[in-house]
Design a protein around this motif. Sequence first.
Motif, short mmCIF file in Angstrom:
data_model
loop_
_atom_site.label_atom_id
_atom_site.label_comp_id
_atom_site.label_asym_id
_atom_site.label_seq_id
_atom_site.Cartn_x
_atom_site.Cartn_y
_atom_site.Cartn_z
N LEU A 251 0.84 -1.19 0.00
CA LEU A 251 0.00 0.00 0.00
C LEU A 251 0.88 1.24 0.00
O LEU A 251 2.00 1.23 0.52
N ASP A 252 0.35 2.34 -0.56
CA ASP A 252 0.98 3.64 -0.43
C ASP A 252 0.78 4.10 1.01
O ASP A 252 -0.35 4.15 1.50
N ALA A 253 1.86 4.43 1.72
CA ALA A 253 1.74 4.76 3.14
C ALA A 253 1.00 6.06 3.38
O ALA A 253 0.39 6.24 4.44
N LYS A 254 1.01 6.96 2.42
CA LYS A 254 0.34 8.25 2.61
C LYS A 254 -1.15 8.14 2.38
O LYS A 254 -1.96 8.67 3.16
N THR A 255 -1.55 7.46 1.33
CA THR A 255 -2.97 7.41 0.95
C THR A 255 -3.65 6.09 1.29
O THR A 255 -4.88 6.00 1.23
N LEU A 256 -2.86 5.05 1.60
CA LEU A 256 -3.34 3.68 1.80
C LEU A 256 -3.89 3.07 0.51
O LEU A 256 -4.60 2.07 0.54
N ALA A 257 -3.56 3.69 -0.64
CA ALA A 257 -4.00 3.14 -1.91
C ALA A 257 -3.25 1.85 -2.21
O ALA A 257 -2.04 1.77 -2.00
N PRO A 258 -3.94 0.81 -2.71
CA PRO A 258 -3.26 -0.45 -3.06
C PRO A 258 -2.37 -0.26 -4.27
O PRO A 258 -2.74 0.38 -5.25
N LEU A 259 -1.16 -0.82 -4.20
CA LEU A 259 -0.18 -0.67 -5.27
C LEU A 259 0.14 -2.00 -5.94
O LEU A 259 0.18 -2.09 -7.16
N ILE A 260 0.39 -3.01 -5.13
CA ILE A 260 0.80 -4.32 -5.66
C ILE A 260 0.14 -5.41 -4.84
O ILE A 260 0.06 -5.31 -3.61
N THR A 261 -0.34 -6.45 -5.51
CA THR A 261 -0.83 -7.65 -4.82
C THR A 261 -0.24 -8.87 -5.51
O THR A 261 -0.32 -9.00 -6.73
N ILE A 262 0.38 -9.73 -4.73
CA ILE A 262 0.91 -10.99 -5.24
C ILE A 262 0.03 -12.11 -4.69
O ILE A 262 0.08 -12.42 -3.50
N LEU A 263 -0.80 -12.65 -5.55
CA LEU A 263 -1.69 -13.74 -5.15
C LEU A 263 -0.90 -15.04 -5.02
O LEU A 263 0.08 -15.26 -5.73
N LYS A 264 -1.31 -15.88 -4.09
CA LYS A 264 -0.67 -17.18 -3.90
C LYS A 264 0.85 -17.02 -3.75
O LYS A 264 1.64 -17.76 -4.38
N ALA A 265 1.27 -16.08 -2.91
CA ALA A 265 2.70 -15.88 -2.70
C ALA A 265 3.31 -17.08 -1.98
O ALA A 265 4.50 -17.35 -2.13
N HIS A 266 2.49 -17.79 -1.19
CA HIS A 266 2.94 -18.97 -0.45
C HIS A 266 1.82 -20.00 -0.42
O HIS A 266 0.67 -19.70 -0.78
N GLU A 267 2.15 -21.20 0.02
CA GLU A 267 1.15 -22.25 0.19
C GLU A 267 0.47 -22.17 1.56
O GLU A 267 -0.62 -22.68 1.73
N PHE A 268 1.15 -21.56 2.52
CA PHE A 268 0.59 -21.29 3.85
C PHE A 268 0.60 -19.78 4.05
O PHE A 268 1.30 -19.04 3.35
N PRO A 269 -0.15 -19.25 5.04
CA PRO A 269 -0.13 -17.81 5.29
C PRO A 269 1.27 -17.31 5.60
O PRO A 269 2.06 -17.99 6.26
N PRO A 270 1.62 -16.11 5.15
CA PRO A 270 2.94 -15.53 5.48
C PRO A 270 3.10 -15.38 6.99
O PRO A 270 2.18 -14.96 7.69
#
Length: 402
Positions: free
Chosen positions: A322-341
Amino acid sequence: MRTQHSPHFLTAFPVYSSAFLSPTHLVLGGGGGASRTGIKNKLRVYEVGDNRSITLVDELELERGEDAPMSMATNLEAGNAGTLACGVNSPEDKLTKGENENCRVYAFKEQKLGLLRTHGTLVSGDLDDFQKVTVLSPDGKLLVAAGTNSFQLLTFPSLAPAAQAVKTDKEIYDVSFSQNTIVVATTDNLLVYALPGAESEGSPSKNKKKGKQRAAVLAELELLRTVDPPAAVSGATGSNFRAARYHPENSEILYTISNTIPARSRTKKAAPRHAFVCKWDTKTWAVVKVKKVGDKGLTAFDVSPNGNLLAFGSSDYSVGLLDAKTLAPLITILKAHEFPPTTLKFNPTSRLLVSGSADNTIRVISVPDSTGKSSWLTLIILLITILIVLLAFAAQQYLGKL
């Protein structure tokens, strides 16, 4: 926005904690825990390349019966570079005797990790308790080591107690330092404490002792305020804090992540567990921005050292920026792992982000230079597109009347 990222499989090494010893040296903590799984508990140091490659530099196997390193912190300030603090429970035979040296300091010199000193901080007496939070102050001189329901402030790297241990009513999930305060995030609230020696407005120090008498008695941390979860997040069923972090360059800004508590029903399907990121004004302790980031609970969080980005890991196995100033989403990596990070960490230059999981993997993510600019460009393009559509619609209406 698209970004480059590389997964790395680590054989028989579930990852639970991470930190950077330098812009390119990454230390990971993991293993099978205290149970007899056959998976050894270790600290590993990797060299991370510009192309997101990793090369094993050193591996320190912990003693038999010790727990996996569940939390860690480093600070690159002068005098502390290459020094690591982490939490490792002692073997069971020592735990039963009350001799748990859970808080540990390691030095990384000549490409090798070596133990410097240890200190016991857990006061619960519960054999299942462990050091789940390890955080260093911005100047690298103070350390907080927190268990499930207690924490202690220590000097660093000596590990000498700097204040009396504090017990909390609710479970601790995170701790963050400003120049004058400590924020402890528990499931139910944020606890704001004054640092010893810090002058807090409207809260004079209660410790008037001087000289040797004052030095002989550890100070009690002064609780300045208790902050409840925001109504915009809690709703009808409530929410739990999962992390709290001050902005690295502006202590008047604090970020928190919260997961809602689904309503229980025997007849209806359980409601989704919404996840939120909040931006707080610490002068008023009011929430100034709220962003819903998913329908699954968040499990990991970090703020980039330059203060521009927020990273979160979700129980849906994704990693987001997220952008720290606006909280706007910037990047999402789906299925980054097989278990939760289980852990997220930016490197000191804010150019790399590493996520780790108990699925024996880490993912190295390149953070684009133009992340923030791209988000504004996307917004401008969207506004122009909307304007064009409106103008076309108006023109069509006008021509229809002719």
